[in-house]
Motif scaffolding. Structure first.
Motif, PDB file in Angstrom:
ATOM      1  N   PHE A 103      67.164  19.918  16.878  1.00 43.97           N
ATOM      2  CA  PHE A 103      66.767  19.652  15.495  1.00 43.97           C
ATOM      3  C   PHE A 103      65.592  20.558  15.141  1.00 43.97           C
ATOM      4  O   PHE A 103      64.904  21.079  16.021  1.00 43.97           O
ATOM      5  N   ASP A 104      65.394  20.744  13.846  1.00 47.32           N
ATOM      6  CA  ASP A 104      64.194  21.474  13.426  1.00 47.32           C
ATOM      7  C   ASP A 104      63.205  20.499  12.817  1.00 47.32           C
ATOM      8  O   ASP A 104      63.456  19.292  12.738  1.00 47.32           O
ATOM      9  N   ASP A 105      62.085  21.013  12.376  1.00 52.75           N
ATOM     10  CA  ASP A 105      61.005  20.135  11.902  1.00 52.75           C
ATOM     11  C   ASP A 105      61.389  19.324  10.676  1.00 52.75           C
ATOM     12  O   ASP A 105      60.763  18.309  10.378  1.00 52.75           O
ATOM     13  N   ASN A 106      62.414  19.756   9.945  1.00 52.44           N
ATOM     14  CA  ASN A 106      62.847  18.999   8.763  1.00 52.44           C
ATOM     15  C   ASN A 106      63.359  17.610   9.137  1.00 52.44           C
ATOM     16  O   ASN A 106      63.409  16.710   8.297  1.00 52.44           O
ATOM     17  N   PHE A 107      63.764  17.453  10.407  1.00 52.40           N
ATOM     18  CA  PHE A 107      64.336  16.180  10.847  1.00 52.40           C
ATOM     19  C   PHE A 107      63.511  15.555  11.977  1.00 52.40           C
ATOM     20  O   PHE A 107      64.055  14.841  12.827  1.00 52.40           O
ATOM     21  N   LYS A 108      62.239  15.799  11.940  1.00 56.18           N
ATOM     22  CA  LYS A 108      61.385  15.361  13.039  1.00 56.18           C
ATOM     23  C   LYS A 108      61.350  13.843  13.170  1.00 56.18           C
ATOM     24  O   LYS A 108      61.428  13.285  14.266  1.00 56.18           O
ATOM     25  N   ILE A 109      61.220  13.126  12.041  1.00 58.85           N
ATOM     26  CA  ILE A 109      61.112  11.669  12.099  1.00 58.85           C
ATOM     27  C   ILE A 109      62.403  11.049  12.624  1.00 58.85           C
ATOM     28  O   ILE A 109      62.392  10.225  13.544  1.00 58.85           O
ATOM     29  N   ALA A 115      64.973  12.452  14.280  1.00 60.15           N
ATOM     30  CA  ALA A 115      65.321  12.865  15.643  1.00 60.15           C
ATOM     31  C   ALA A 115      64.404  12.208  16.666  1.00 60.15           C
ATOM     32  O   ALA A 115      64.863  11.778  17.744  1.00 60.15           O
ATOM     33  N   THR A 116      63.123  12.127  16.355  1.00 59.48           N
ATOM     34  CA  THR A 116      62.180  11.462  17.264  1.00 59.48           C
ATOM     35  C   THR A 116      62.541   9.999  17.434  1.00 59.48           C
ATOM     36  O   THR A 116      62.487   9.449  18.538  1.00 59.48           O
ATOM     37  N   PHE A 117      62.909   9.345  16.324  1.00 59.60           N
ATOM     38  CA  PHE A 117      63.308   7.940  16.404  1.00 59.60           C
ATOM     39  C   PHE A 117      64.504   7.787  17.335  1.00 59.60           C
ATOM     40  O   PHE A 117      64.529   6.900  18.199  1.00 59.60           O
ATOM     41  N   LEU A 118      65.515   8.636  17.171  1.00 62.55           N
ATOM     42  CA  LEU A 118      66.711   8.522  18.005  1.00 62.55           C
ATOM     43  C   LEU A 118      66.382   8.764  19.482  1.00 62.55           C
ATOM     44  O   LEU A 118      66.856   8.033  20.357  1.00 62.55           O
ATOM     45  N   LYS A 119      65.583   9.776  19.751  1.00 64.98           N
ATOM     46  CA  LYS A 119      65.212  10.087  21.137  1.00 64.98           C
ATOM     47  C   LYS A 119      64.492   8.907  21.786  1.00 64.98           C
ATOM     48  O   LYS A 119      64.814   8.479  22.896  1.00 64.98           O
ATOM     49  N   GLU A 120      63.522   8.341  21.068  1.00 64.72           N
ATOM     50  CA  GLU A 120      62.759   7.220  21.621  1.00 64.72           C
ATOM     51  C   GLU A 120      63.631   5.982  21.762  1.00 64.72           C
ATOM     52  O   GLU A 120      63.495   5.215  22.726  1.00 64.72           O
ATOM     53  N   PHE A 121      64.537   5.759  20.811  1.00 66.72           N
ATOM     54  CA  PHE A 121      65.415   4.598  20.886  1.00 66.72           C
ATOM     55  C   PHE A 121      66.294   4.669  22.135  1.00 66.72           C
ATOM     56  O   PHE A 121      66.455   3.676  22.857  1.00 66.72           O
ATOM     57  N   ILE A 122      66.859   5.838  22.389  1.00 64.61           N
ATOM     58  CA  ILE A 122      67.734   5.985  23.562  1.00 64.61           C
ATOM     59  C   ILE A 122      66.936   5.909  24.854  1.00 64.61           C
ATOM     60  O   ILE A 122      67.301   5.162  25.784  1.00 64.61           O
ATOM     61  N   GLN A 132      67.397  19.167  26.299  1.00 63.09           N
ATOM     62  CA  GLN A 132      67.368  20.044  25.123  1.00 63.09           C
ATOM     63  C   GLN A 132      68.642  20.868  25.097  1.00 63.09           C
ATOM     64  O   GLN A 132      68.744  21.918  25.737  1.00 63.09           O
ATOM     65  N   ASN A 133      69.639  20.367  24.393  1.00 63.48           N
ATOM     66  CA  ASN A 133      70.862  21.138  24.160  1.00 63.48           C
ATOM     67  C   ASN A 133      71.496  20.645  22.865  1.00 63.48           C
ATOM     68  O   ASN A 133      70.912  19.843  22.138  1.00 63.48           O
ATOM     69  N   ASN A 134      72.686  21.126  22.567  1.00 65.76           N
ATOM     70  CA  ASN A 134      73.283  20.883  21.256  1.00 65.76           C
ATOM     71  C   ASN A 134      74.313  19.762  21.230  1.00 65.76           C
ATOM     72  O   ASN A 134      75.153  19.727  20.329  1.00 65.76           O
ATOM     73  N   LYS A 135      74.265  18.867  22.196  1.00 64.88           N
ATOM     74  CA  LYS A 135      75.268  17.799  22.183  1.00 64.88           C
ATOM     75  C   LYS A 135      75.060  16.838  21.008  1.00 64.88           C
ATOM     76  O   LYS A 135      76.008  16.266  20.490  1.00 64.88           O
ATOM     77  N   ILE A 136      73.807  16.613  20.613  1.00 63.38           N
ATOM     78  CA  ILE A 136      73.509  15.863  19.386  1.00 63.38           C
ATOM     79  C   ILE A 136      72.750  16.818  18.474  1.00 63.38           C
ATOM     80  O   ILE A 136      71.642  17.232  18.792  1.00 63.38           O
ATOM     81  N   ARG A 137      73.347  17.162  17.345  1.00 69.52           N
ATOM     82  CA  ARG A 137      72.771  18.174  16.456  1.00 69.52           C
ATOM     83  C   ARG A 137      72.417  17.565  15.101  1.00 69.52           C
ATOM     84  O   ARG A 137      73.212  16.840  14.505  1.00 69.52           O
ATOM     85  N   PHE A 138      71.219  17.881  14.633  1.00 67.87           N
ATOM     86  CA  PHE A 138      70.798  17.546  13.279  1.00 67.87           C
ATOM     87  C   PHE A 138      70.925  18.809  12.429  1.00 67.87           C
ATOM     88  O   PHE A 138      70.326  19.844  12.755  1.00 67.87           O
ATOM     89  N   ILE A 139      71.713  18.728  11.362  1.00 67.97           N
ATOM     90  CA  ILE A 139      72.015  19.899  10.556  1.00 67.97           C
ATOM     91  C   ILE A 139      71.666  19.607   9.102  1.00 67.97           C
ATOM     92  O   ILE A 139      72.115  18.608   8.530  1.00 67.97           O
ATOM     93  N   GLN A 140      70.868  20.483   8.509  1.00 75.98           N
ATOM     94  CA  GLN A 140      70.546  20.321   7.099  1.00 75.98           C
ATOM     95  C   GLN A 140      71.720  20.802   6.259  1.00 75.98           C
ATOM     96  O   GLN A 140      72.220  21.913   6.441  1.00 75.98           O
ATOM     97  N   ALA A 143      69.128  11.633   7.233  1.00 81.06           N
ATOM     98  CA  ALA A 143      69.403  11.711   8.664  1.00 81.06           C
ATOM     99  C   ALA A 143      68.960  10.445   9.381  1.00 81.06           C
ATOM    100  O   ALA A 143      69.620   9.986  10.322  1.00 81.06           O
ATOM    101  N   PHE A 144      67.855   9.871   8.933  1.00 86.53           N
ATOM    102  CA  PHE A 144      67.360   8.631   9.536  1.00 86.53           C
ATOM    103  C   PHE A 144      68.388   7.514   9.382  1.00 86.53           C
ATOM    104  O   PHE A 144      68.601   6.720  10.301  1.00 86.53           O
ATOM    105  N   TYR A 145      69.046   7.448   8.218  1.00 88.10           N
ATOM    106  CA  TYR A 145      70.055   6.408   8.014  1.00 88.10           C
ATOM    107  C   TYR A 145      71.301   6.677   8.852  1.00 88.10           C
ATOM    108  O   TYR A 145      71.975   5.736   9.294  1.00 88.10           O
ATOM    109  N   ALA A 146      71.591   7.955   9.097  1.00 89.21           N
ATOM    110  CA  ALA A 146      72.683   8.273  10.032  1.00 89.21           C
ATOM    111  C   ALA A 146      72.344   7.763  11.424  1.00 89.21           C
ATOM    112  O   ALA A 146      73.205   7.210  12.129  1.00 89.21           O
ATOM    113  N   VAL A 147      71.087   7.917  11.810  1.00 91.27           N
ATOM    114  CA  VAL A 147      70.635   7.435  13.120  1.00 91.27           C
ATOM    115  C   VAL A 147      70.783   5.916  13.205  1.00 91.27           C
ATOM    116  O   VAL A 147      71.178   5.371  14.246  1.00 91.27           O
TER     117      VAL A 147
END
Length: 754
Positions: A55-61, A63-70, A80-88, A117-121
């Motif tokens: 993910f890039d900084d546009n999706f920091k909140i 993506a961080t939420f998803l990482k911490e949740f998991i 750090q790879n592209n298996k879960i991708r955040f795309i603007q 993106a947060f609601y997708a998460v």
């Protein structure tokens, strides 16, 4: 529009190719609120230690939420790879919309904004096992079913309210509350911070607000009935420091939840006036309120009051970055304004017609100040009194009339009517339910049936309805577990009302998803009310009908008061009413009883199922099961007037005709009336009856009652087909009583003809 359709089509083709053919409908995801479009397909994505995020900084909140949740919820550590991708994806029209695409090889989250993106998460979260919620998922891998979700909310304002003035709740609980809103894709927390019973926000310029206004000497226990009040004798209170509020606001921002603070004015101000008596009209020293209700001590309209409020708001604005500030405006009695020299002088100087226009002046002056600071006001629908402030948004709570009036004036509206949005109302008739506001009854299905768009509005006018919210007033909610009990699962219905389009809503499907969602609430240690396994009943032409919310369960019952068990008769159709019945029923899964026992005595009498006419319709709010409910054999609640049986009439003399269908010998007429003066409800003084429409009637006095009910039984020996009843309203409420000078309500229960 064509670009958007093409993009969606490409997404579907791509993932149908990856995930092969669709899977059966009964395996669709159990997500609340129901997304706009879901397509479940064959295959699964394996989440394990080889999975990574990009993910890039546009999706920091998000993506961080998803990482911490998991990682906090399981033994899985992401790479750090592209298996879960955040795309603007700027082709997604709605800023809160998203596309979630799960294939066997990767997960793509597409959104225009981090909020989308947060609601997708949050949807992805609900595809994971419930024990991720509390960190008890011990496996190092889990499978997520292949799915395509294309989603966006129906309304832009999706909120929940919490009153911390009547009862105070910890910072940790406020964060837990915000977490729940975020999980359910709600974006607004309405924090009701000031009340007659307590001021809950630190204002450094006015330290007495913390020293005096934040605490009351004691608290009402139990009923609000002035004749039965009791107090605990314990000092109670607290407030949030500005540092605590900054912490909560920052926390909410990491959940994409906007906090709208409410600072009440001009009413509900007795706690502030207790700290600074000069803010009131009389200057007298008053106490922080110890009971509930509406109080005459409101802010005076003199310049010193506005200076105080502007200084308070300056500190509030530093703490809350929200576009809106809620300024209350509700339930402001004009008693002191009518006698106050300062207020009367203000009316004269400003060329105002009366105290209602003075309220408009008050609200408009505050609005201009907040507008000058780049903010907008929201007020309860009483801010319509005397004219609406130029840029105000109206929060409509007293039904929908305020919303309709405001939208027709092209003002934004947030819907929060008592009928569907007050979560301090009881949600079940079961014994053992906690004490609650006696003004209403709001079961889960009624919340789900809420339509925020009043039918009186045109398509153009309906655009001014921003959305809605559930309200939690805490007079009768003294602790955090009880807040949860009153909120859950009704908040699940409210979020689906506000997020999901009407054509995607289905109550039976929703109830099944709620049953599944209980596992997540258990993992989150949320104290929810479980009424899914309750039986409901009503009189229908064929007899007495039983039903359950869940289609995949069985109802077993008895008619003689015997407790139902695994061998009791299975309900298959309406139960005939040809004698007194004592129906008991329960929901079973095979032979296992799941919920509480439903009990309904039915008093078989000569008018049951006959024809009845009445000269006026009951209030929409207190319509029970309609006028036929007056002779359906069922007695109303002993503690509530807003049930299926009591009918409420506002200041009307009643004329009732019962047609027995043929001449019968009758020995008595019985009924009862509710008596609750503090709620403006008075039993009539007399009842008149006759058997000939043009004849002379007999008049019987209704005995005064020291209880909440006045009972009347008229003994007779008459043969008649028709019974004519006249029940005059009891007359104007006397001075010194709540509602003095108004005609009271009349509430009538079952009319029994023996």
């Amino acid at each position: 529009m064509q670009i958007k359709k093409t993009a969606v089509l490409i997404v579907f083709i791509t993932f149908l190719y990856n995930c092969e053919s669709p899977i059966p409908e009964n395996q669709k995801p159990q997500i609340i609120p129901m997304p706009m479009l879901t397509e479940s397909t064959q295959g699964e994505f394996v989440l394990d230690n080889s999975t990574g995020l990009s993910f890039d900084d546009n999706f920091k909140i998000s993506a961080t939420f998803l990482k911490e949740f998991i990682e906090n919820g399981s033994a899985i550590q992401l790479q750090q790879n592209n298996k879960i991708r955040f795309i603007q994806d700027n082709a997604i029209a709605n800023d809160e919309g998203y596309q979630l695409n799960v294939s066997p090889k990767q997960i793509e989250i597409r959104a225009k904004t981090d909020q989308g993106a947060f609601y997708a998460v949050q949807s992805l979260r609900q595809l994971l096992p419930a024990n991720f919620e509390n960190g008890s998922f011990t496996s190092k891998s889990t499978a997520i079913p292949c799915i395509i979700i294309n989603d966006a909310p129906q309304f832009q304002h999706r909120g929940m309210h919490l009153d911390v003035g009547r009862h105070f709740f910890s910072v940790d609980f406020i964060k837990k509350y915000i977490d729940a809103l975020a999980m359910l894709k709600m974006n607004t927390f309405h924090w009701h911070l000031t009340e007659d019973q307590g001021w809950r926000i630190e204002i450094k310029k006015y330290p007495k607000l913390q020293e005096i206004a934040a605490f009351r000497d004691q608290t009402l226990i139990g009923s609000y009935d002035p004749d039965q009040q009791a107090f605990d004798g314990k000092r109670y209170g607290g407030f949030y420091t500005q540092e605590e509020i900054k912490d909560v606001v920052a926390y909410a921002q990491t959940r994409h939840v906007t906090i709208i603070p409410e600072i009440e004015m001009p009413g509900h101000a007795q706690a502030a006036i207790a700290a600074y008596p000069e803010l009131g009209c009389t200057g007298e020293q008053v106490k922080v309120a110890e009971t509930w209700g509406v109080f005459d001590h409101i802010f005076c309209s003199k310049d010193e009051t506005f200076e105080f409020l502007e200084n308070v708001l300056d500190e509030v604005l530093e703490l809350f970055p929200s576009k809106y500030i809620h300024i209350g405006g509700d339930e402001a009695p004009k008693t002191h304004w009518e006698k106050c020299p300062n207020c009367q002088q203000r009316i004269k100087e400003e060329g105002l017609k009366d105290e209602h226009e003075l309220q408009n002046y008050f609200i408009t002056r505050i609005e201009k100040y907040l507008n000058s600071k780049g903010r907008q006001i929201i007020g309860w629908d009483e801010i319509l009194e005397g004219g609406l402030a130029p840029n105000a948004t109206v929060m409509s709570w007293r039904g929908t009339d305020g919303a309709i009036e405001a939208a027709k004036q092209h003002h934004n509206v947030i819907m929060s009517p008592t009928s569907h949005c007050y979560f301090d109302y009881k949600q079940s008739d079961n014994e053992g339910e906690p004490l609650a506001n006696s003004g209403g009854f709001l079961p889960l299905e009624k919340v789900y049936d809420f339509n925020p768009i009043p039918e009186e509005l045109s398509g153009e006018e309906s655009k001014y309805v921003l959305g809605g919210q559930g309200n939690v007033w805490t007079e009768y909610i003294p602790n955090e577990k009880q807040v949860e009990y009153m909120v859950f699962p009704r908040i699940l219905a409210m979020t689906e009302v506000l997020w999901t389009s009407t054509e995607n809503k289905d109550y039976a499907d929703f109830a099944a998803r709620v049953e599944n969602f209980h596992q997540r609430l258990d993992a989150l240690d949320i104290n929810y009310a479980n009424h899914l396994y309750e039986v409901e009943g009503e009189v229908v032409p064929a007899g007495y009908q039983l039903k359950s919310i869940l289609d995949n369960k069985t109802i077993r019952y008895s008619i003689d008061g015997t407790e139902p068990n695994g061998t009791s008769e299975v309900y298959s159709g309406a139960i005939p009413i040809d004698k007194d019945l004592n129906i008991k029923a329960a929901v079973f899964d095979n032979d296992k009883k799941l919920g509480a026992t439903f009990t309904q005595p039915i008093n078989y009498h000569k008018a049951l199922g006959k024809k009845i006419r009445i000269n006026a319709q009951p209030s929409k709010t207190y319509a029970g099961s309609g006028i036929d409910g007056l002779i359906n054999g069922i007695t109303g609640s002993d503690t509530r007037v807003n049930d299926k049986e009591w009918l409420g009439f506002d200041g009307i003399d009643l004329e009732i005709t019962i047609d027995l269908g043929e001449e019968m010998t009758i020995s008595s007429i019985e009924t009862r009336f509710y008596e609750a003066p503090w709620m403006w409800i008075y039993a009539p003084k007399v009842i008149e009856y006759k058997f000939d429409e043009h004849g002379t009637g007999s008049k019987v006095e209704i005995p005064e009652s020291q209880d909440t009910h006045a009972n009347i039984k008229i003994d007779l020996n008459a043969t008649t087909r028709y019974i004519y009843l006249r029940i005059p309203n009891s007359g104007l409420i006397p001075e010194g009583k709540s509602g003095a000078g108004h005609k009271p309500w009349t509430f009538i229960d079952e009319i029994i003809i023996n």
